[in-house]
Enzyme design. Structure first.
Site, PDB file in Angstrom:
ATOM      1  N   GLY A 150       0.830  -1.187   0.000  1.00 44.18           N
ATOM      2  CA  GLY A 150       0.000   0.000   0.000  1.00 44.18           C
ATOM      3  C   GLY A 150       0.872   1.247   0.000  1.00 44.18           C
ATOM      4  CB  CYS A 151       0.485   4.562  -1.603  1.00 45.23           C
ATOM      5  SG  CYS A 151      -1.211   4.978  -1.138  1.00 45.23           S
ATOM      6  CG  ASN A 152      -1.492   5.872   3.121  1.00 52.97           C
ATOM      7  OD1 ASN A 152      -1.128   6.997   2.796  1.00 52.97           O
ATOM      8  ND2 ASN A 152      -2.757   5.484   2.976  1.00 52.97           N
TER       9      ASN A 152
END
Length: 348
Positions: A150-152
């Site tokens: 995931g980007c976060n």
């Protein structure tokens, strides 16, 4: 050798960024792009900026459209990858940008996601430091099923993993607050993502421990340190189309010094092409990494609070999604890891 490529979910932001990177990849040839509601349209009518793809038309997202390719990138909503992948040959390299195969523990999946757990794939974060002193990169070599982080998760993990591995912060009381561009939520229509709702506004979402990236971050920090961690994770939508700025803090361990912190980061990332450790006095900025596969990290100690602070910045569509997918695919296929991945950002 040229590898034939299909991109499923090509009409979305993540799929579009994948195609932008793949357009200049000398070893990949994109032959098929698929979508759901926009199937039948020209790719350029959906993504006008992707001029090099000419009259390529979006096909339906079906296994039949994806079979016969060497590499399949999936940029689909969560919950759609598992069944589709089961219909693809084992020898096909499948790189999934959704959450379906990221989590190693079924209990973590059922705690945060609906539907059945689809099992875990090789995790696509090459720079992730591991508790045994190695890096996740080694596990990607020759892998044929890869789960993109995931980007976060990438922003927080890269900032904190060297610290927990070196024991420079405690396993309890870790706090992370992220400023996040709305493109991370995908291209679907939503009132909360309208310009009139976002411009001039800062909006927390999935706060109080409810964000689905929480167990994935904990998983990464556990793999980096060999022990369970607890953290608070609060994302905040900001009116910027791209970018994540993550401010992460942890309780300073006894004997930890700024010199030891820098040594830990240098040991972890000193030879990494896509991670930039900033000099003292400089802070990460999302504008500096927009359009790139680069992550900036700065760090310091708040002596009064007894806490170590690490700040990271990345492009959520770049290093946070599409860049990680291409980087992991390059490693899997034995190619130069950096092919088609920009270090330079775009400005202004």
């Amino acid at each position: 050798m040229t590898f034939s490529v299909a991109v499923a979910g090509a009409s979305g932001y993540g799929g579009g960024e994948l195609l932008r990177l793949l357009a200049v990849h000398p070893e990949f040839e994109v032959r098929t792009v698929t979508a759901h509601s926009q199937a039948g349209q020209r790719l350029r009518d959906v993504h006008p900026h992707l001029a090099s793809y000419g009259d390529l038309v979006l096909e339906k997202t079906e296994a039949e459209s994806l079979r016969g390719h060497d590499v399949v990138f999936l940029a689909l909503p969560h919950g759609h990858s598992g069944a589709l992948t089961e219909e693809l040959p084992e020898g096909t390299l499948v790189v999934d940008a959704a959450a379906d195969h990221r989590l190693e523990r079924e209990a973590d999946w059922t705690d945060y996601y609906p539907g059945e757990w689809a099992g875990s794939w090789t995790y696509g974060m090459p720079e992730l430091v591991l508790a045994d002193g190695g890096k996740q990169r080694r596990n990607l070599e020759a892998a044929r099923r890869i789960a993109v982080p995931g980007c976060n998760v990438t922003a927080v993990t890269l900032a904190l993993a060297p610290l927990v591995r070196a024991g420079l912060i405690g396993s309890e009381g870790i706090s992370t607050v992220l400023a996040v561009g709305p493109s991370g939520a995908g291209k679907k229509a939503s009132v909360g993502m309208l310009a009139s709702e976002l411009i001039g506004n800062l909006v927390p979402y999935n706060a109080f421990g409810g964000h689905r990236h929480n167990p994935e971050i904990r998983q990464n920090l556990r793999n980096a340190s060999g022990r369970d961690v607890r953290l608070s994770f609060t994302p905040v939508l900001v009116p910027a189309s791209r970018g994540i700025l993550a401010t992460c803090t942890g309780q300073l361990a006894e004997g930890a010094t700024l010199e030891r912190v820098r040594e830990a980061y240098e040991e972890a990332y000193g030879d990494e092409t896509f991670i930039e450790l900033l000099e003292d006095g400089r802070y990460p900025r999302t504008s500096d990494v927009a359009g790139s596969n680069r992550t900036q990290i700065a760090f310091g100690i708040d002596e009064r609070a007894g806490r170590l602070i690490a700040i990271s910045a990345l492009d959520n569509l770049g290093k946070g999604t599409a860049g990680a997918a291409v980087q992991s695919a390059n490693i899997s296929l034995g190619l130069e890891e950096t092919i088609s991945l920009p270090i330079n950002g775009v400005a202004p």
